[in-house]
Enzyme design. Sequence first.
Site, PDB file in Angstrom:
ATOM      1  N   ASP A  13       3.415  23.309  51.767  1.00 36.61           N
ATOM      2  CA  ASP A  13       4.147  24.474  51.199  1.00 36.61           C
ATOM      3  C   ASP A  13       3.450  25.020  50.179  1.00 36.61           C
ATOM      4  O   ASP A  13       2.784  24.355  49.519  1.00 36.61           O
ATOM      5  CB  ASP A  13       5.512  24.286  51.161  1.00 36.61           C
ATOM      6  CG  ASP A  13       6.261  25.499  50.888  1.00 36.61           C
ATOM      7  OD1 ASP A  13       5.899  26.484  51.395  1.00 36.61           O
ATOM      8  OD2 ASP A  13       7.523  25.660  50.316  1.00 36.61           O
ATOM      9  N   SER A  14       3.779  26.459  49.803  1.00 43.31           N
ATOM     10  CA  SER A  14       3.231  26.787  48.613  1.00 43.31           C
ATOM     11  C   SER A  14       3.854  26.538  47.530  1.00 43.31           C
ATOM     12  O   SER A  14       3.510  26.629  46.508  1.00 43.31           O
ATOM     13  CB  SER A  14       3.185  28.514  48.905  1.00 43.31           C
ATOM     14  OG  SER A  14       4.375  28.836  49.104  1.00 43.31           O
ATOM     15  N   CYS A  76       5.320  26.541  55.312  1.00 43.17           N
ATOM     16  CA  CYS A  76       5.232  27.746  54.516  1.00 43.17           C
ATOM     17  C   CYS A  76       4.896  28.833  55.572  1.00 43.17           C
ATOM     18  O   CYS A  76       3.626  28.914  56.266  1.00 43.17           O
ATOM     19  CB  CYS A  76       4.016  27.670  53.384  1.00 43.17           C
ATOM     20  SG  CYS A  76       3.679  29.299  52.896  1.00 43.17           S
ATOM     21  N   GLU A 155      17.310  30.108  44.868  1.00 44.89           N
ATOM     22  CA  GLU A 155      16.835  29.389  43.614  1.00 44.89           C
ATOM     23  C   GLU A 155      17.821  29.104  42.175  1.00 44.89           C
ATOM     24  O   GLU A 155      17.978  28.459  41.544  1.00 44.89           O
ATOM     25  CB  GLU A 155      15.509  29.766  43.030  1.00 44.89           C
ATOM     26  CG  GLU A 155      14.490  29.682  44.415  1.00 44.89           C
ATOM     27  CD  GLU A 155      13.190  29.709  43.880  1.00 44.89           C
ATOM     28  OE1 GLU A 155      12.852  30.218  42.747  1.00 44.89           O
ATOM     29  OE2 GLU A 155      12.258  29.129  44.799  1.00 44.89           O
ATOM     30  N   CYS A 187      12.602  31.781  56.927  1.00 44.03           N
ATOM     31  CA  CYS A 187      11.862  31.472  55.604  1.00 44.03           C
ATOM     32  C   CYS A 187      12.533  30.035  55.325  1.00 44.03           C
ATOM     33  O   CYS A 187      13.746  29.658  55.521  1.00 44.03           O
ATOM     34  CB  CYS A 187      12.444  32.339  54.395  1.00 44.03           C
ATOM     35  SG  CYS A 187      12.234  32.163  52.827  1.00 44.03           S
ATOM     36  N   HIS A 189      13.598  28.691  52.482  1.00 47.19           N
ATOM     37  CA  HIS A 189      14.595  28.711  51.567  1.00 47.19           C
ATOM     38  C   HIS A 189      15.933  28.896  52.355  1.00 47.19           C
ATOM     39  O   HIS A 189      17.229  28.707  51.992  1.00 47.19           O
ATOM     40  CB  HIS A 189      14.529  29.834  50.561  1.00 47.19           C
ATOM     41  CG  HIS A 189      13.757  29.550  49.379  1.00 47.19           C
ATOM     42  ND1 HIS A 189      12.336  29.246  49.654  1.00 47.19           N
ATOM     43  CD2 HIS A 189      13.779  29.508  48.183  1.00 47.19           C
ATOM     44  CE1 HIS A 189      11.821  29.082  48.423  1.00 47.19           C
ATOM     45  NE2 HIS A 189      12.889  29.182  47.266  1.00 47.19           N
TER      46      HIS A 189
END
Lengths: 268, 268
Positions: A13-14, A76, A155, A187, A189
């Site tokens: 992933d990035s 990603c 986050e 995504c 996240h």
Amino acid sequence: MQPDSRSPIGVFDSGIGGLTVVRALMERLPFEHIVYFGDTARVPYGVKSVETIAHYTTQIAEFLLEKQVKLLIIACNTMAAVAAGMVRDLSPVPVLDVIDAGALAAVQASGTRRIGIIGTPTTINSNAYALAIHRLDPEVRLVSQACALFVPLVEEGWLDHPVTRLAAQEYLRPVLSENIDTLVLGCTHYPLLKPLLQEVAGAEIRLIDSAQAMAERAARLLREQGLANPDTRPPRYEFFVTDVPLRFQTIGERFLGRSLTHVHVVKW
Amino acid sequence: MQPDSRSPIGVFDSGIGGLTVVRALMERLPFEHIVYFGDTARVPYGVKSVETIAHYTTQIAEFLLEKQVKLLIIACNTMAAVAAGMVRDLSPVPVLDVIDAGALAAVQASGTRRIGIIGTPTTINSNAYALAIHRLDPEVRLVSQACALFVPLVEEGWLDHPVTRLAAQEYLRPVLSENIDTLVLGCTHYPLLKPLLQEVAGAEIRLIDSAQAMAERAARLLREQGLANPDTRPPRYEFFVTDVPLRFQTIGERFLGRSLTHVHVVKW
């Protein structure tokens, strides 16, 4: 040459969002070794040029191939949208990516063939989910929505917070008004927002968590290709990152759902 | 050698947030030429190492010095916190940075010497505002709060939105409970939230907009050093960026408060 079934799965992933995919793999395939690579020094990829993303992606794929992985997983969305074909071209082992996995799961789940997709602005602008879904079923009606605030909200740890609920109501309103029966969380996240999104969307909407979709897809591939690890001992997990950014441990453990150890920093 | 008063002011930032400083300069010093540099390909700097930030900052300062600027303005909190001394060492022209400008304005504004500071997690963690304020007045009581969501909220354009209001109430609650009389908006994105933050903080709290503070500081320096442009013709504005990211024009114009033209892309 057939890859070794006792080799690890390589996930990249990035940044650290792909740890949600690692978590889903740990739960679905508890005997598999996993090597993770997160390019935390160069995240986010979304704002970079296609050439730059392609260059970085190649570099990471080659790093993991040197670790003798038996399967490469692109966790990603940006790399999957931009560079999945390139990774497939260079890799001697099978390659899976989150967009294909999420698209397949969505098409299988939807009864009405009306599917919603949410993701970062970069992912939505790439139209990659629409391409992947329409390759599987050209009759699907899609409605997509960029949700720029979901990554920072995750986050920040506001997973069940009034601010997040209000933002979700705002973002999902136009999507839900299209009578979808399936919503792709496009995504890495977003799995952390799943309980809240399910509440906002309503119980009748099927949420496609692309981390879980990927774990299912990987399990099937390992079984079909005879690549599942025959050992049943606790496996090794290794994490490589290019930088240890602010709040790395806290956020990483939230994504992984357990403590994050065996972290190595690679300086490029 | 004395810089030429007809030369431009050089302003730089890791991205486009510094355009709020350009806007304040345009309004306070309408006869000054301005050259802006935004490192949009490598933003955000907050997660990078000190060495990397120092290297990038030098590269940008040298680029602007080659444009014969008469004054360098560091409009990025991260660069100001990490590399302001280094820029001062290499620059033959005066250097101002947003942290010093905001700290000075806050100390001058506060009657009770109880000051709040809000900024990104990186800026707050650097403690740079506390250092700058305590250099001016060691008796100031400070309370600081990282507001990770404000930058994405501004970039989403939710400047007067219920989600932003709720987030602001949440972030400001612990700061306001400390009986501050002055609140420093320690991030170049925050001036766009000023009306909303003033409402949430209450009319009795003085907000320090570091873009305006910088424009005041620059005006004084130009006057004191005889560097103000004696011409009264419409000046030239030039904008250099390292990439043209998603939504660049929309976001840039929101920051600048007018249309954004004369944009050049520098490929490094």
